[in-house]
Design a protein around this motif. Sequence first.
Motif, short mmCIF file in Angstrom:
data_model
loop_
_atom_site.label_atom_id
_atom_site.label_comp_id
_atom_site.label_asym_id
_atom_site.label_seq_id
_atom_site.Cartn_x
_atom_site.Cartn_y
_atom_site.Cartn_z
N ILE A 38 36.76 37.07 37.88
CA ILE A 38 36.84 37.44 39.29
C ILE A 38 35.46 37.37 39.93
CG2 ILE A 38 37.26 39.38 40.86
CD1 ILE A 38 39.64 40.16 38.99
N ALA A 39 34.45 37.89 39.23
CA ALA A 39 33.09 37.86 39.77
C ALA A 39 32.63 36.42 39.97
CB ALA A 39 32.13 38.60 38.83
N LEU A 40 32.91 35.56 39.03
CA LEU A 40 32.54 34.15 39.16
C LEU A 40 33.28 33.50 40.33
CD1 LEU A 40 30.99 31.69 38.12
CD2 LEU A 40 32.87 31.29 36.53
N ALA A 41 34.57 33.80 40.44
CA ALA A 41 35.37 33.25 41.55
C ALA A 41 34.83 33.74 42.89
CB ALA A 41 36.84 33.64 41.37
N LEU A 42 34.41 35.01 42.95
CA LEU A 42 33.82 35.55 44.18
C LEU A 42 32.52 34.83 44.52
CD1 LEU A 42 34.37 39.40 44.00
CD2 LEU A 42 35.07 37.88 45.84
N TRP A 43 31.68 34.62 43.52
CA TRP A 43 30.40 33.93 43.73
C TRP A 43 30.64 32.55 44.33
CZ3 TRP A 43 25.40 34.98 43.93
CH2 TRP A 43 24.49 33.92 43.84
N LYS A 44 31.65 31.86 43.80
CA LYS A 44 31.96 30.52 44.28
C LYS A 44 32.63 30.54 45.65
CE LYS A 44 32.48 28.39 39.73
NZ LYS A 44 33.44 27.76 38.79
N ALA A 45 33.43 31.56 45.93
CA ALA A 45 34.20 31.60 47.16
C ALA A 45 33.44 32.16 48.36
CB ALA A 45 35.48 32.43 46.94
#
Length: 164
Positions: A38-45
Amino acid sequence: MREGEFAALLHEHAGLLSRIAASYEADPSLRDDLLQDIALALWKALPAWRGEAALKTFVARVAHNRGASHVIGRTRRPSTHGLDEDLADPAHGPESHAQLEQKRLRLQDAVRALPLTLRQAVTLALEGFSQQEIAAALGISANNVAVRLNRARKALKDALGESA
């Protein structure tokens, strides 16, 4: 977004993200993996966030999308662990604390057993999101949110019994 700002964002929404992850994953180690995803997806989004919805709504949407992908991508195991152990009220005595913990675990298991579309809506509702915010987070209409919440309430009431 700089790393420090991102770390502050994760810290600010840590409880929300933990509870969303827990609604998708019972196993603590897999839940930790999901939180990292989720943290990685947030960073990308985050660069795509245009400010049309509140940041909290955007964060919840990304977390739910990643959680849904997680569930779809693997077979779920039965729950043996709780959401966040710090949710119990420390003001109650041991017996009351144990009863509250049992109720919380029953609710958590019942939420996990809901179909994905209902689980998403009810998890956000339990986080205090309005129907409009849930609609924005899930990309559906407010009427659809109301329908999903009504179906989820009925399913949870059936699963937990009339006293729920």
